[in-house]
Each structure stands twice: as structure tokens, then as C-alpha cells.
Write an enzyme that holds these catalytic residues in place. Structure first.
Site, PDB file in Angstrom:
ATOM      1  CE  LYS A 179      36.053  30.792  38.821  1.00 28.63           C
ATOM      2  NZ  LYS A 179      36.104  32.152  38.267  1.00 28.63           N
TER       3      LYS A 179
ATOM      4  CB  CYS B 265      31.950  36.949  28.634  1.00 28.65           C
ATOM      5  SG  CYS B 265      31.001  37.373  30.076  1.00 28.65           S
TER       6      CYS B 265
ATOM      7  NE  ARG C  46      31.367  39.458  33.897  1.00 29.80           N
ATOM      8  CZ  ARG C  46      31.836  38.296  34.327  1.00 29.80           C
ATOM      9  NH1 ARG C  46      31.942  37.285  33.536  1.00 29.80           N
ATOM     10  NH2 ARG C  46      32.231  38.174  35.577  1.00 29.80           N
TER      11      ARG C  46
ATOM     12  CG  ASP D 273      29.504  33.747  40.711  1.00 32.00           C
ATOM     13  OD1 ASP D 273      29.031  34.228  39.668  1.00 32.00           O
ATOM     14  OD2 ASP D 273      30.681  33.976  41.085  1.00 32.00           O
TER      15      ASP D 273
ATOM     16  NE  ARG E  66      36.494  30.051  32.765  1.00 27.59           N
ATOM     17  CZ  ARG E  66      35.612  31.023  32.920  1.00 27.59           C
ATOM     18  NH1 ARG E  66      34.523  31.048  32.229  1.00 27.59           N
ATOM     19  NH2 ARG E  66      35.840  32.002  33.777  1.00 27.59           N
TER      20      ARG E  66
HETATM   21  C1  UD1 Z   1      33.329  38.832  39.925  1.00 33.55           C
HETATM   22  C2  UD1 Z   1      33.472  37.342  40.008  1.00 33.55           C
HETATM   23  C3  UD1 Z   1      32.287  36.649  39.352  1.00 33.55           C
HETATM   24  C4  UD1 Z   1      30.979  37.166  39.944  1.00 33.55           C
HETATM   25  C5  UD1 Z   1      30.936  38.685  39.920  1.00 33.55           C
HETATM   26  C6  UD1 Z   1      29.738  39.257  40.646  1.00 33.55           C
HETATM   27  C7  UD1 Z   1      35.877  37.045  40.000  1.00 33.55           C
HETATM   28  C8  UD1 Z   1      37.074  36.579  39.274  1.00 33.55           C
HETATM   29  N1  UD1 Z   1      34.708  36.960  39.347  1.00 33.55           N
HETATM   30  O1  UD1 Z   1      33.310  39.173  38.545  1.00 33.55           O
HETATM   31  O2  UD1 Z   1      32.405  35.245  39.563  1.00 33.55           O
HETATM   32  O3  UD1 Z   1      29.890  36.672  39.180  1.00 33.55           O
HETATM   33  O4  UD1 Z   1      32.117  39.232  40.538  1.00 33.55           O
HETATM   34  O5  UD1 Z   1      29.717  38.824  41.964  1.00 33.55           O
HETATM   35  O6  UD1 Z   1      35.957  37.438  41.148  1.00 33.55           O
HETATM   36  N2  UD1 Z   1      30.861  46.587  35.703  1.00 33.55           N
HETATM   37  C9  UD1 Z   1      30.952  47.706  34.892  1.00 33.55           C
HETATM   38  N3  UD1 Z   1      32.158  48.339  34.767  1.00 33.55           N
HETATM   39  C10 UD1 Z   1      33.290  47.883  35.394  1.00 33.55           C
HETATM   40  C11 UD1 Z   1      33.196  46.747  36.218  1.00 33.55           C
HETATM   41  C12 UD1 Z   1      31.956  46.107  36.350  1.00 33.55           C
HETATM   42  O7  UD1 Z   1      29.948  48.137  34.311  1.00 33.55           O
HETATM   43  O8  UD1 Z   1      34.352  48.492  35.226  1.00 33.55           O
HETATM   44  C13 UD1 Z   1      29.547  45.893  35.876  1.00 33.55           C
HETATM   45  C14 UD1 Z   1      29.535  44.486  35.277  1.00 33.55           C
HETATM   46  O9  UD1 Z   1      29.219  44.521  33.900  1.00 33.55           O
HETATM   47  C15 UD1 Z   1      28.460  43.807  36.115  1.00 33.55           C
HETATM   48  C16 UD1 Z   1      28.620  44.463  37.490  1.00 33.55           C
HETATM   49  O10 UD1 Z   1      29.339  45.673  37.253  1.00 33.55           O
HETATM   50  O11 UD1 Z   1      27.171  44.098  35.604  1.00 33.55           O
HETATM   51  C17 UD1 Z   1      29.379  43.646  38.510  1.00 33.55           C
HETATM   52  O12 UD1 Z   1      30.555  43.120  37.912  1.00 33.55           O
HETATM   53  P1  UD1 Z   1      31.871  42.790  38.725  1.00 33.55           P
HETATM   54  O13 UD1 Z   1      31.598  42.752  40.190  1.00 33.55           O
HETATM   55  O14 UD1 Z   1      32.948  43.675  38.243  1.00 33.55           O
HETATM   56  O15 UD1 Z   1      32.157  41.310  38.230  1.00 33.55           O
HETATM   57  P2  UD1 Z   1      33.586  40.676  38.096  1.00 33.55           P
HETATM   58  O16 UD1 Z   1      34.464  41.341  39.091  1.00 33.55           O
HETATM   59  O17 UD1 Z   1      33.986  40.616  36.686  1.00 33.55           O
END
Ligand code: UD1
Length: 421
Positions: A22, A116, A121, A308, A400
Site C-alpha cells: 500500500k 488523525c 501529523r 507500523d 484500508r
Molecule cells: C508514512 C506511512 C505510515 C508510517 C509512517 C512512519 C505512507 C503512506 N504512510 O506516513 O504508514 O506509519 O510513514 O513510518 O507511507 N512530521 C512532521 N511534519 C511533516 C511530516 C512529518 O512533523 O511535515 C512528523 C509526523 O507527525 C510523525 C513523523 O514526522 O511524527 C514521521 O511521519 P512521516 O514519516 O511523515 O509519516 P507519513 O509519511 O505520514
């Protein structure tokens, strides 16, 4: 809302095929926005998140053709660079359209994902990166509005490792003028899979899989065909399902290569695991011990232990011998499954981002509620081992991210049925 009803106590036995990932498919679907030629993807999983993303792309003017696990996207008619709130709120990964839209159309209007269940996030790093590449980005009325002539290559540094942030910026940089360097990049295998697809489309990317990715921008990308990598989290979840039920399973269409940290911990818990590898075929076999040993974990970006898989390991520890310490370092609110597991008789104490889990002799079936995708997977594992019947409510979270979950579990001998609302 559909429910899942599980009669616990059956050891899982047999063979099951792992689906495409996914978290690789979602960004790769968005990469189709970068070209006016068709992109054909195979091994695309049949999941609600994938259908949501396809609907989102369609309302932007992308033509979508689906046949089995093959999806062809044609973004030659892309005419509406907007991702509305109604779609983004159900799936945070919708933010992955932002980078490609800005790069290809010079503008984008993408709703903020909002909160969420597992934490705030934010997407500030996505925005900061695009601004460094010359885009004018404003957050207005809940939308990220971005505008630029052509993006310019830049040196980008993200404050934390962000998977979709890295993917968004890597896609945007493909069509930028000059070289972009992403430092502190996510090293997840899904980032590498996306880079491989983009390279097949004519992008010039090096360093994907390390924490420094370099992209030489090109004028345009072309069509390509790409096979989505196997889902390492689905793989890990089925390995845990066999482990917790005292079973023995063989997973095909997947690879040990993507989940060293998970395999290591399952071996520490007493499981025997082996991989088969040939140019055409890969498989993993797991044989569970009579009693699992408690294993402590600490989640962190790849290649460390994936957040995850945290819920699934919390569940394993609820029935293991000994006490485990589980530290969640990625998301601030990702222990909601703990309260549900307590309803099944688990002994769990939470202190901030740390959970202390003491194994009990037996979980007991009860009604529990799924709160997010991976938390739900943890509850399914608990249901498989609990005495009697466990009902899991709100399983739309599972739909999902787990393809044909109840069919696959039934194929392995679990007694599980879906009760439709
Ligand atoms: C992706 C995965 C999700 C997994 C996560 C962490 C996808 C579609 N989803 O989510 O399944 O649990 O990686 O391995 O690939 N953050 C910020 N600012 C930003 C971006 C992130 O503060 O602009 C923080 C987030 O709140 C979180 C951390 O960084 O605490 C990591 O998040 P991130 O790696 O971005 O998660 P996703 O990419 O959303």
C-alpha cells in the site's frame, strides 16, 4: 459498519500470497501526475486507500483503467490540480499529490489532512521543501495553495525523517530546473520503489535508500511500466499471526530483505524463520515455538523497527513469557490498541510513549473497537489467540490496508467471518 468475528485458538497453517505494498503504491500512483504519457502499474493491492487515491486522481482529470492488479493511469488530460477536504480527510497520503501537481501544473490546492487518530501529523516539512524550491505556498482556509513557474533545484533538509515528505519532494524535484539534494531523507524501501518507478519514467535519481537523495531535474518524464514491491507490513503481520497462534506458515510473493528488524525480533521471540530466494520467486517460512518469549522494541525510521508493526508486537507480548518494554518514537498517540487489548485481559501499563507489557497465560474473547489501521491488525492477532469469540468493530480501518484479510486468514485455518452492517 462491518465487524469481524473471530473464534480464537486455531494455529495458522499453510501458505498465503502477500500483496503489493500500500505505502509504495500510493506515492507511485501519484507519480503518474508527472507525465502526460500512460503509466502502467502491476501488483497494485485491492484496498480502500488505493480506490480513494484513484478517485482523487480521476477528479483531477486523470484517466484510470483497472484490470485485476494492473492499473494504467493517463494524466494527459490533467486539468484540476485540487485535492478536496472530503478525500484528504479519509486518507492522509492524499497529500502525496502536492509535489507532483506543483511540478507539472505550476499550482496545487491540497486540503490539509487535519488530525488523525495517531497524532497531529503536520505537513510543514513538505511545504518548507517546496518553498525552498521556489514555490509560493500559502495555507488558506484549510488548504495548501502553491504556485510557481518552474521549481528550482535546491538543497533540502527535513527536520525529522518523513516518509511521504521525502516522496513528495523527490517527485517534485524530478521536473525542477537543476539539482535537488534531499538530506535526512527517509530510507524506507517504499521510497526506493518510488525512485525506481520514477527512474523508469526518465527521472535522474541517485541515493534512494540512503539519507541523501540527489535528483537532477529533467524537462519531462515519459510513460513506463512498474511492478509494486511486496507489502512488508502485511508480511510482518502474517508472520506475527502465525507466531502468536503457534502455527507454521509460508508467505509467497514477498521478501525477507525488507524486514530484517521484524524477523530479528520474531527470532528473539523463539520463532524459526527461513527465506527462499530465486530470480523468479521469493518466500518466507515461519515456525512458531510452543511459547513465545517477550521481546522489547523501540520504533524508529527504517531500517530500525517500523512503527507500523508496533501494535502487532504489543499483542504478541501480551501472551509471551516475561515482560516487554515497547517505546514508540514516531507518533505521539499510537497506543490506543492497548486499552482494547486490556479488555481481552492483557496486562499493559502505559507511561507516555512507553508501554510495559507482561505476558498473561491466556487472552479472553470480547468486543473491541478498531481505532486505526495497524492497531486493528493488533486486535485481529489478539482475537486469533484469545479463548472464545472476539468481535472487532469498525473494521473499515483494516479494509484500508489489508487486502482480502478474512479470506487470507481463513485460507490459513483461522475461524473468522465478516458481519456486514
Ligand atoms: C508514512 C506511512 C505510515 C508510517 C509512517 C512512519 C505512507 C503512506 N504512510 O506516513 O504508514 O506509519 O510513514 O513510518 O507511507 N512530521 C512532521 N511534519 C511533516 C511530516 C512529518 O512533523 O511535515 C512528523 C509526523 O507527525 C510523525 C513523523 O514526522 O511524527 C514521521 O511521519 P512521516 O514519516 O511523515 O509519516 P507519513 O509519511 O505520514
Amino acid at each position: 459498519m462491518d465487524k469481524l468475528v473471530i473464534q480464537g485458538g486455531q494455529p495458522l497453517k499453510g501458505e498465503v500470497r502477500i500483496s503489493g505494498a500500500k505505502n509504495a503504491a500510493l506515492p507511485i500512483l501519484c507519480s503518474a501526475l508527472l507525465t502526460s504519457e500512460p503509466l502502467t502499474l502491476t501488483n497494485v493491492p485491492d484496498l480502500n486507500d488505493i480506490q480513494t487515491m484513484l478517485r482523487l486522481l480521476e477528479q483531477m482529470g486523470v484517466k484510470v483503467a483497472q484490470s485485476g492488479d494492473t492499473v494504467t493511469l493517463d494524466a494527459s488530460g490533467l486539468n484540476n490540480p485540487t485535492a478536496p477536504y472530503e478525500m484528504v480527510k479519509t486518507m492522509r497520503a492524499a497529500v502525496l499529490v502536492l509535489g507532483p501537481l506543483v511540478a507539472r501544473c505550476g499550482e496545487a490546492h491540497v486540503s490539509l489532512p487535519g488530525g488523525c487518530a495517531i497524532g497531529a501529523r503536520p505537513v510543514d516539512q513538505h511545504i518548507k521543501g517546496l518553498q525552498s524550491m521556489g514555490a509560493e505556498v500559502k495555507v488558506e482556509h484549510g488548504y495548501v495553495n502553491a504556485k510557481v513557474g518552474r521549481l528550482k533545484g535546491a538543497r533540502l533538509f527535513t527536520d525529522m525523517v518523513t516518509v511521504t515528505g521525502t516522496e513528495n519532494l523527490m517527485m517534485a524535484a524530478c521536473l525542477a530546473d537543476g539539482e535537488t539534494v534531499i538530506e535526512n531523507a527517509a530510507r524506507e524501501p517504499e521510497v526506493v520503489d518510488l525512485a525506481q518507478c520514477l527512474s523508469a519514467m526518465g527521472a535522474r535519481i541517485s541515493g534512494a535508500g540512503t539519507d541523501v537523495i540527489r535528483i537532477q531535474g529533467v524537462e519531462r518524464l515519459h510513460g513506463a511500466t512498474h511492478r509494486i514491491m511486496p507489502d512488508r507490513i502485511e508480511t510482518g503481520t502474517y508472520l506475527c499471526a502465525a507466531a502468536i497462534t503457534g502455527g507454521e506458515i509460508r508467505l509467497t510473493g514477498t521478501s525477507m530483505g525488507y524486514l530484517d528488524s521484524v524477523v530479528d525480533k520474531l527470532m528473539d521471540a523463539g520463532c524459526e524463520i527461513s527465506g527462499e530466494k530465486s530470480p523468479q520467486f521469493e518466500a518466507i517460512t515461519l515456525r512458531a515455538p510452543k511459547k513465545l518469549t517477550a521481546v522489547s522494541i523501540r520504533t524508529a525510521p527504517y531500517p530500525a523497527f517500523p512503527t507500523d508493526m508496533q501494535a502487532q508486537f504489543m499483542t504478541i507480548n501480551t501472551v509471551a513469557e516475561g515482560t516487554a518494554v515497547i517505546r514508540e518514537t514516531i507518533f505521539e498517540n499510537r497506543f490506543m490498541h492497548a486499552v482494547e487489548l486490556q479488555r481481552l485481559g492483557a496486562d499493559i501499563q502505559i507511561d507516555g510513549n512507553t508501554a510495559f507489557v507482561r505476558g498473561v497465560a491466556q487472552l479472553e474473547g470480547a468486543t473491541v473497537m478498531a481505532t486505526d489501521l495497524r492497531a486493528s491488525a493488533g486486535l485481529v492477532l489478539a482475537g486469533l489467540v484469545a479463548e472464545g469469540e472476539t468481535t472487532i468493530e469498525r473494521i473499515y480501518h483494516l479494509d484500508r490496508g489489508y487486502e482480502h484479510l478474512e479470506q487470507k486468514l481463513s485460507q490459513l485455518g483461522a475461524i473468522v467471518r465478516r458481519v456486514r452492517a
